[in-house]
Motif scaffolding. Structure first.
Motif, PDB file in Angstrom:
ATOM      1  N   GLN A 168       0.821  -1.205   0.000  1.00 21.69           N
ATOM      2  CA  GLN A 168       0.000   0.000   0.000  1.00 21.69           C
ATOM      3  C   GLN A 168       0.857   1.257   0.000  1.00 21.69           C
ATOM      4  OE1 GLN A 168      -0.749   2.360   2.615  1.00 21.69           O
ATOM      5  NE2 GLN A 168       0.719   1.555   4.103  1.00 21.69           N
ATOM      6  N   TYR A 171       2.137   1.623  -3.619  1.00 20.98           N
ATOM      7  CA  TYR A 171       1.047   1.944  -4.548  1.00 20.98           C
ATOM      8  C   TYR A 171       0.495   3.345  -4.298  1.00 20.98           C
ATOM      9  CZ  TYR A 171      -3.533   1.855  -6.766  1.00 20.98           C
ATOM     10  OH  TYR A 171      -4.630   2.166  -7.520  1.00 20.98           O
ATOM     11  N   SER A 175       0.393   6.151  -7.124  1.00 23.29           N
ATOM     12  CA  SER A 175      -0.898   6.527  -7.701  1.00 23.29           C
ATOM     13  C   SER A 175      -1.233   7.989  -7.418  1.00 23.29           C
ATOM     14  CB  SER A 175      -1.999   5.625  -7.149  1.00 23.29           C
ATOM     15  OG  SER A 175      -2.117   5.770  -5.747  1.00 23.29           O
ATOM     16  N   ALA A 233      -1.241   0.603 -12.842  1.00 25.83           N
ATOM     17  CA  ALA A 233      -0.865   0.563 -11.430  1.00 25.83           C
ATOM     18  C   ALA A 233      -1.983  -0.036 -10.582  1.00 25.83           C
ATOM     19  CB  ALA A 233      -0.526   1.974 -10.944  1.00 25.83           C
ATOM     20  N   SER A 234      -3.221   0.270 -10.898  1.00 28.07           N
ATOM     21  CA  SER A 234      -4.353  -0.289 -10.169  1.00 28.07           C
ATOM     22  C   SER A 234      -4.445  -1.801 -10.367  1.00 28.07           C
ATOM     23  CB  SER A 234      -5.652   0.387 -10.627  1.00 28.07           C
ATOM     24  OG  SER A 234      -6.760  -0.154  -9.967  1.00 28.07           O
ATOM     25  N   TRP A 236      -1.926  -3.752 -11.105  1.00 24.50           N
ATOM     26  CA  TRP A 236      -0.750  -4.297 -10.396  1.00 24.50           C
ATOM     27  C   TRP A 236      -1.101  -4.594  -8.938  1.00 24.50           C
ATOM     28  CZ3 TRP A 236       1.930  -2.535  -6.158  1.00 24.50           C
ATOM     29  CH2 TRP A 236       3.202  -3.081  -5.925  1.00 24.50           C
ATOM     30  N   LEU A 237      -1.753  -3.653  -8.282  1.00 23.52           N
ATOM     31  CA  LEU A 237      -2.140  -3.841  -6.884  1.00 23.52           C
ATOM     32  C   LEU A 237      -3.197  -4.932  -6.754  1.00 23.52           C
ATOM     33  CD1 LEU A 237      -2.098  -2.849  -3.894  1.00 23.52           C
ATOM     34  CD2 LEU A 237      -3.988  -1.352  -4.535  1.00 23.52           C
ATOM     35  N   THR A 296      -6.777   4.901  -1.452  1.00 23.88           N
ATOM     36  CA  THR A 296      -5.950   5.500  -2.497  1.00 23.88           C
ATOM     37  C   THR A 296      -6.792   6.335  -3.460  1.00 23.88           C
ATOM     38  OG1 THR A 296      -4.521   3.563  -2.345  1.00 23.88           O
ATOM     39  CG2 THR A 296      -4.212   4.995  -4.235  1.00 23.88           C
TER      40      THR A 296
END
Length: 572
Positions: A168, A171, A175, A233-234, A236-237, A296
């Motif tokens: 977290q 990320y 982000s 990126a979203s 990936w998480l 996020t």
């Protein structure tokens, strides 16, 4: 904190309390159900006990439904209230911003704040914050229940919490910056689009369509890069959290099976509590993922609040004033500059340097000079569009610095160099406060030699397009002149109102101004010598200084005068 203040602190407290009580009633319902399972056996069931257990469950359900409704309605009301306050305050700050702010800030950037950012505050921010609050109180409830039922589960989650915190942290920091880049890269698209629309005729004349198309495509490509990277990126998480969730759920299920065989020294408690622990442990990682995503997303959406707050701190025009004006002020129209110095920025040289002159009431005065001489700065200082650094400006003996700026501008009339018409009816453009009847409006249009064009277009009830694009630039200037004449002000300022009309129409307008504006103080900034040759007086400026003044006919006879040299140069 700022968003909570916009929402209202009372509403914010109600939202938090209702969310906590909603989760507490839900956890209480589950605990009571677990207690019912443990205390009720097949051999001993009484009808009254069944009713008692059901009554308590119904009570918890009613409480949960009530607090859920309170949270939903209070969040909706708070979100609407915050959106309204942000919009009104932002718009108020922009309207009261000085002219220099709009000169230094691209229009696309302002449009981005008032469109994309406000849409986020209106719609998506309350929605994602509501999800964040639900996830937070859900995790809080799970942590309390697992601590009460079985500490063993919390011990198992400690190493996974470290992995989760690292994910977290990485990320969130990524982000958040990606959302800022997303917002920043959107502004050039708006700016390029509006510039292309406004200058479409010039672009076609110079055959630069390919250049501007490439420029717009580059801006769009940059925006797509940031938007695509944000989506990646979203994902990936999401992938890593799903793998983590699958591993933890499998591990907990395996431990539950092994523990049921009695091979572990740690007790899992009663069957009801074991079932409760398993049901709460299964969704914990997915809830952690949802919490991180919503947290996020809320952080990214808060960038819109951050950008709105930036424009709420912009400098404001000074509105206050100790003098209150009579409706018929000014009566004579005497304008006097006393040692006026004006700078647009502290680092720039002065646009007006210790300038002093006096314009008698009812006189028609022209102000001429080369580019950068300070002609427009005279009107800027008169209308207080730019605050002066030193000196004073008096109209009918009253220092305009002591007059409320809105009142001052209401009592003066001006035709700007760049004419502008608002989208709406032509009648509303010419007479926005509905102070004149149609006959006076038609009379003003006839005086400005634009009556026939208006009649052909459809009369006073025609719909003017945005920016007045229904008319040519010259026609817009004539309509702005008619609007100024309808104000019936004693002071009329013309910033080269004949620049975009042909010579014949300019000559007619000069005759109209000479005949219809008798008794009015007319200040004309002119680039054409022919527009000031028949005026009562002229002022010649040079680098912010008064180089020469006098009657144009007298100055013309003096071959050594600056005005005479201007006339000779224009004749060439």
């Amino acid at each position: 904190m700022s968003y909570a203040a916009f929402t209202g602190w009372f509403i914010a407290v109600i939202i938090c309390l209702s969310a906590i009580l909603m989760q507490a009633s839900r956890n209480g319902n589950d605990l009571w159900l677990s207690y019912w399972v443990d205390t009720t056996t097949e051999d001993s069931q009484a009808s009254y006990s069944m009713s008692f257990y059901l009554a308590i469950l119904c009570l918890f359900c009613i409480m949960n439904s009530f607090f859920t409704l309170v949270r939903a309605f209070s969040f909706a009301f708070g979100g609407l209230q915050a959106a309204t306050k942000v919009h009104n305050r932002l718009l108020n700050k922009l309207i009261n911003a000085p002219v220099q702010f709009f000169d230094q800030t691209p229009g696309g950037r302002i449009l981005n704040r008032l469109s994309s950012d406000l849409y986020t505050i209106d719609d998506s921010l309350p929605f994602i914050m509501n999800i964040l609050l639900a996830n937070f109180v859900g995790l809080l409830g799970i942590a309390i229940i697992l601590s009460y039922v079985q500490v063993f589960f919390l011990v198992l989650l400690l190493p996974f919490w470290y992995i989760y915190s690292r994910l977290q942290f990485f990320y969130r920091s990524t982000s958040r910056e990606l959302r800022r880049l997303d917002s920043v890269s959107r502004s050039p698209i708006y700016t390029s689009f509006t510039e292309t629309l406004d200058g479409s005729s010039t672009i076609r004349a110079f055959k630069s369509e390919d250049f501007f198309f490439t420029k717009f495509s580059d801006n769009l490509t940059l925006y797509q890069k940031t938007s695509y990277t944000e989506t990646v990126a979203s994902l990936w998480l999401s992938l890593r959290l799903q793998l983590l969730a699958a591993f933890i759920i499998s591990f907990i299920a395996l431990m539950a099976v092994v523990g049921s065989q009695g091979s572990l020294p740690v007790s899992f408690g009663t069957p009801g509590l074991v079932g409760l622990a398993l049901s709460y442990a299964a969704p914990i990682v997915s809830l952690l993922g949802s919490f991180l995503t919503s947290f996020t997303e809320t952080e990214k959406e808060m960038v819109s609040i951050e950008r709105a707050l930036q424009y709420m701190d912009i400098p404001q025009e000074e509105q206050a004033g100790s003098l209150y004006l009579n409706p018929d002020w000014p009566k004579q129209g005497v304008i006097e500059f006393q040692n006026v110095t004006l700078k647009y920025m502290p680092s720039l040289p002065p646009a007006l340097c210790n300038l002093s002159f006096k314009i008698e009431g009812g006189k028609q005065v022209g102000i001429i000079g080369r580019t950068g001489a300070g002609k427009s700065s005279v009107l800027n200082s008169l209308f207080r569009l730019t605050p002066i650094c030193a000196g004073s400006i008096r109209v009918d003996g009253m220092d305009i610095q002591n007059i409320p700026v809105r009142e001052l501008r209401t009592h003066l009339a001006i035709v700007p160099q760049s004419p502008f018409l608002f989208e709406g009816l032509l009648r509303d453009n010419l007479d926005p406060f509905k102070m004149n009847d149609d006959s006076k409006i038609w009379d003003a249009l006839e005086k400005c030699h634009v009556k026939e064009e208006v009649e052909v277009a459809g009369g006073l009830d025609i719909l003017v397009k945005e920016g007045g694009m229904s008319f040519s630039v010259g026609q817009r200037q004539l309509l702005c002149l008619a609007r100024a004449l309808l104000r019936s002000s004693k002071v009329l300022c013309l910033d080269e109102c004949t620049a975009s009309v042909d010579i014949q129409t300019a000559s007619l307008l000069q005759k109209t101004i000479s005949s219809e504006c008798k008794g009015m103080t007319v200040v004309t900034i002119a680039h054409r010598i022919s527009t000031v040759i028949n005026m009562d007086n002229i002022l010649i400026l040079d680098h912010g200084n008064l180089a020469e003044q006098g009657n144009p006919q007298i100055l013309l006879k003096d071959v050594t005068s600056i005005f005479s040299s201007f006339v000779k140069a224009s004749s060439l």
